[in-house]
Design a protein around this motif. Sequence first.
Motif, PDB file in Angstrom:
ATOM      1  N   ILE A   1      21.805  25.168  -4.992  1.00  0.00           N
ATOM      2  CA  ILE A   1      22.104  26.930  -4.481  1.00  0.00           C
ATOM      3  C   ILE A   1      22.989  27.251  -4.838  1.00  0.00           C
ATOM      4  O   ILE A   1      23.798  27.367  -6.081  1.00  0.00           O
ATOM      5  CB  ILE A   1      22.458  26.157  -2.472  1.00  0.00           C
ATOM      6  CG1 ILE A   1      23.827  25.390  -2.901  1.00  0.00           C
ATOM      7  CG2 ILE A   1      21.742  25.480  -1.867  1.00  0.00           C
ATOM      8  CD1 ILE A   1      24.603  24.753  -1.576  1.00  0.00           C
ATOM      9  N   GLU A   2      23.258  28.689  -4.664  1.00  0.00           N
ATOM     10  CA  GLU A   2      25.118  29.467  -5.173  1.00  0.00           C
ATOM     11  C   GLU A   2      26.644  28.819  -5.476  1.00  0.00           C
ATOM     12  O   GLU A   2      26.790  28.601  -6.099  1.00  0.00           O
ATOM     13  CB  GLU A   2      24.590  31.266  -4.425  1.00  0.00           C
ATOM     14  CG  GLU A   2      25.599  32.226  -4.728  1.00  0.00           C
ATOM     15  CD  GLU A   2      24.560  32.582  -6.381  1.00  0.00           C
ATOM     16  OE1 GLU A   2      25.250  32.826  -7.403  1.00  0.00           O
ATOM     17  OE2 GLU A   2      23.464  32.288  -6.552  1.00  0.00           O
ATOM     18  N   SER A   3      26.497  27.794  -4.494  1.00  0.00           N
ATOM     19  CA  SER A   3      27.572  27.673  -3.898  1.00  0.00           C
ATOM     20  C   SER A   3      28.253  26.328  -5.445  1.00  0.00           C
ATOM     21  O   SER A   3      28.830  25.717  -5.688  1.00  0.00           O
ATOM     22  CB  SER A   3      28.731  26.705  -2.523  1.00  0.00           C
ATOM     23  OG  SER A   3      27.496  26.603  -2.382  1.00  0.00           O
TER      24      SER A   3
ATOM     25  N   VAL B   1      26.721  24.328 -14.146  1.00  0.00           N
ATOM     26  CA  VAL B   1      26.500  25.171 -15.319  1.00  0.00           C
ATOM     27  C   VAL B   1      27.732  24.877 -15.843  1.00  0.00           C
ATOM     28  O   VAL B   1      27.782  24.295 -17.387  1.00  0.00           O
ATOM     29  CB  VAL B   1      26.247  26.806 -15.661  1.00  0.00           C
ATOM     30  CG1 VAL B   1      26.396  27.577 -16.831  1.00  0.00           C
ATOM     31  CG2 VAL B   1      24.859  27.222 -14.813  1.00  0.00           C
ATOM     32  N   LYS B   2      29.126  25.401 -15.402  1.00  0.00           N
ATOM     33  CA  LYS B   2      30.086  24.977 -15.950  1.00  0.00           C
ATOM     34  C   LYS B   2      30.585  23.251 -16.302  1.00  0.00           C
ATOM     35  O   LYS B   2      30.822  22.912 -17.810  1.00  0.00           O
ATOM     36  CB  LYS B   2      31.165  25.122 -15.356  1.00  0.00           C
ATOM     37  CG  LYS B   2      32.682  25.460 -15.888  1.00  0.00           C
ATOM     38  CD  LYS B   2      33.608  26.027 -15.156  1.00  0.00           C
ATOM     39  CE  LYS B   2      35.197  26.329 -15.653  1.00  0.00           C
ATOM     40  NZ  LYS B   2      36.035  27.547 -15.132  1.00  0.00           N
ATOM     41  N   TYR B   3      29.929  22.592 -15.703  1.00  0.00           N
ATOM     42  CA  TYR B   3      30.811  20.723 -15.800  1.00  0.00           C
ATOM     43  C   TYR B   3      29.900  20.073 -16.333  1.00  0.00           C
ATOM     44  O   TYR B   3      29.572  19.530 -16.997  1.00  0.00           O
ATOM     45  CB  TYR B   3      31.461  20.550 -14.494  1.00  0.00           C
ATOM     46  CG  TYR B   3      32.501  21.028 -13.935  1.00  0.00           C
ATOM     47  CD1 TYR B   3      33.713  21.571 -14.903  1.00  0.00           C
ATOM     48  CD2 TYR B   3      32.854  22.181 -13.139  1.00  0.00           C
ATOM     49  CE1 TYR B   3      34.718  22.119 -14.977  1.00  0.00           C
ATOM     50  CE2 TYR B   3      33.430  22.798 -13.326  1.00  0.00           C
ATOM     51  CZ  TYR B   3      35.116  23.045 -13.625  1.00  0.00           C
ATOM     52  OH  TYR B   3      36.369  24.027 -13.649  1.00  0.00           O
ATOM     53  N   LEU B   4      28.574  20.406 -16.071  1.00  0.00           N
ATOM     54  CA  LEU B   4      27.072  19.138 -16.042  1.00  0.00           C
ATOM     55  C   LEU B   4      26.314  19.680 -16.955  1.00  0.00           C
ATOM     56  O   LEU B   4      25.197  19.140 -17.442  1.00  0.00           O
ATOM     57  CB  LEU B   4      26.537  19.233 -14.999  1.00  0.00           C
ATOM     58  CG  LEU B   4      27.377  18.268 -13.163  1.00  0.00           C
ATOM     59  CD1 LEU B   4      26.619  18.620 -12.436  1.00  0.00           C
ATOM     60  CD2 LEU B   4      27.530  17.314 -14.158  1.00  0.00           C
ATOM     61  N   GLY B   5      26.448  21.042 -17.716  1.00  0.00           N
ATOM     62  CA  GLY B   5      26.094  21.230 -19.168  1.00  0.00           C
ATOM     63  C   GLY B   5      24.446  22.107 -18.834  1.00  0.00           C
ATOM     64  O   GLY B   5      24.005  21.994 -19.714  1.00  0.00           O
TER      65      GLY B   5
ATOM     66  N   SER C   1      23.702  14.278 -12.166  1.00  0.00           N
ATOM     67  CA  SER C   1      23.060  14.350 -14.209  1.00  0.00           C
ATOM     68  C   SER C   1      23.287  13.130 -14.924  1.00  0.00           C
ATOM     69  O   SER C   1      22.410  13.122 -15.669  1.00  0.00           O
ATOM     70  CB  SER C   1      24.994  15.441 -14.812  1.00  0.00           C
ATOM     71  OG  SER C   1      24.575  16.034 -15.560  1.00  0.00           O
ATOM     72  N   ARG C   2      24.281  11.984 -14.677  1.00  0.00           N
ATOM     73  CA  ARG C   2      23.662  10.626 -15.492  1.00  0.00           C
ATOM     74  C   ARG C   2      22.067  10.082 -15.474  1.00  0.00           C
ATOM     75  O   ARG C   2      21.404   9.868 -15.986  1.00  0.00           O
ATOM     76  CB  ARG C   2      24.865  10.104 -14.449  1.00  0.00           C
ATOM     77  CG  ARG C   2      24.369   8.926 -15.862  1.00  0.00           C
ATOM     78  CD  ARG C   2      25.540   7.134 -15.683  1.00  0.00           C
ATOM     79  NE  ARG C   2      27.237   7.561 -14.971  1.00  0.00           N
ATOM     80  CZ  ARG C   2      27.213   7.638 -13.540  1.00  0.00           C
ATOM     81  NH1 ARG C   2      27.149   6.046 -13.887  1.00  0.00           N
ATOM     82  NH2 ARG C   2      28.723   7.499 -13.767  1.00  0.00           N
ATOM     83  N   MET C   3      21.659  10.564 -13.945  1.00  0.00           N
ATOM     84  CA  MET C   3      20.818  10.168 -13.176  1.00  0.00           C
ATOM     85  C   MET C   3      19.347  10.583 -14.332  1.00  0.00           C
ATOM     86  O   MET C   3      18.781  10.183 -14.287  1.00  0.00           O
ATOM     87  CB  MET C   3      20.926  10.271 -11.922  1.00  0.00           C
ATOM     88  CG  MET C   3      19.051   9.401 -11.213  1.00  0.00           C
ATOM     89  SD  MET C   3      19.024   9.239  -9.282  1.00  0.00           S
ATOM     90  CE  MET C   3      18.557  11.137  -9.160  1.00  0.00           C
ATOM     91  N   VAL C   4      19.716  11.901 -14.541  1.00  0.00           N
ATOM     92  CA  VAL C   4      18.752  12.881 -14.850  1.00  0.00           C
ATOM     93  C   VAL C   4      18.760  12.498 -15.964  1.00  0.00           C
ATOM     94  O   VAL C   4      17.110  11.960 -17.081  1.00  0.00           O
ATOM     95  CB  VAL C   4      18.930  14.258 -15.019  1.00  0.00           C
ATOM     96  CG1 VAL C   4      18.116  15.247 -15.654  1.00  0.00           C
ATOM     97  CG2 VAL C   4      19.248  15.064 -13.199  1.00  0.00           C
ATOM     98  N   ARG C   5      20.386  12.409 -16.515  1.00  0.00           N
ATOM     99  CA  ARG C   5      19.446  11.431 -18.075  1.00  0.00           C
ATOM    100  C   ARG C   5      18.999  10.204 -18.033  1.00  0.00           C
ATOM    101  O   ARG C   5      17.935  10.078 -18.753  1.00  0.00           O
ATOM    102  CB  ARG C   5      21.323  11.544 -18.743  1.00  0.00           C
ATOM    103  CG  ARG C   5      21.156  11.149 -19.998  1.00  0.00           C
ATOM    104  CD  ARG C   5      22.827  11.456 -21.190  1.00  0.00           C
ATOM    105  NE  ARG C   5      23.215  10.550 -20.415  1.00  0.00           N
ATOM    106  CZ  ARG C   5      24.781  11.139 -19.303  1.00  0.00           C
ATOM    107  NH1 ARG C   5      24.726  12.464 -19.484  1.00  0.00           N
ATOM    108  NH2 ARG C   5      25.470  10.605 -19.029  1.00  0.00           N
ATOM    109  N   THR C   6      19.011   9.179 -17.877  1.00  0.00           N
ATOM    110  CA  THR C   6      18.696   8.374 -17.537  1.00  0.00           C
ATOM    111  C   THR C   6      17.158   8.045 -17.273  1.00  0.00           C
ATOM    112  O   THR C   6      16.786   7.447 -18.619  1.00  0.00           O
ATOM    113  CB  THR C   6      19.971   7.030 -16.637  1.00  0.00           C
ATOM    114  OG1 THR C   6      21.138   7.570 -16.961  1.00  0.00           O
ATOM    115  CG2 THR C   6      18.947   6.033 -16.860  1.00  0.00           C
ATOM    116  N   GLU C   7      17.120   8.451 -16.561  1.00  0.00           N
ATOM    117  CA  GLU C   7      15.803   8.668 -16.031  1.00  0.00           C
ATOM    118  C   GLU C   7      14.723   9.890 -17.389  1.00  0.00           C
ATOM    119  O   GLU C   7      13.385   9.438 -17.696  1.00  0.00           O
ATOM    120  CB  GLU C   7      15.373   9.698 -14.556  1.00  0.00           C
ATOM    121  CG  GLU C   7      13.551   9.173 -13.976  1.00  0.00           C
ATOM    122  CD  GLU C   7      13.598   7.972 -14.161  1.00  0.00           C
ATOM    123  OE1 GLU C   7      12.278   7.528 -14.342  1.00  0.00           O
ATOM    124  OE2 GLU C   7      14.215   7.060 -13.423  1.00  0.00           O
TER     125      GLU C   7
END
Length: 168
Positions: free
Chosen positions: A21-23, A29-33, A1-7
């Motif tokens: 994937i489903e798992s 969704v719950k923890y990374l927004g 998530s941090r890498m996506v935000r920084t990039e």
Amino acid sequence: SRMVRTEGEKRKLSFGYGFAIESTKEISVKYLGYKVVSPVRRVMKIIDPTPYIERAVKIPGTRLLGKSIRRLIKIREEIFAGDDSNIFKVHCFDSRFDELWKSARFGRIMAVKNSEYLNWRYFKCPTVKYEVFAKDEIVPQGFIVLHTAFENNIRYGIIDDLIWNTDK
């Protein structure tokens, strides 16, 4: 998530996206927004119908029936087969694939799939053994990434990525 935000900030993008994937979807969704915006449809092609037939039909002879249907599928594929003489196995993505990526971009919103990313995603993955095949070794015109999974006594082949040069 941090890498996506920084990039994303570096490229002045207003959002990032990914496939889960489903798992791992719930964690994303719950923890990374992340938000689920659309389902990804899966398609499959049955290569060996025997396990399906054996599960569905509980009568003697299902294995023979499955093998007969498998042979018909193979005959059909041989009739409609294309030219695969220039297909080669890829062991590492290199600058040739960077050039392919530049010519194969389909729109404004698409994950960057340069050699650095592709090597990290598929060849350095510690949990899945991917196989990569490409067309035209000198100047690749496309590639496909595959792996297999085993579930409910059935082996599945999964297409993970597919890129091709739309100009060819």
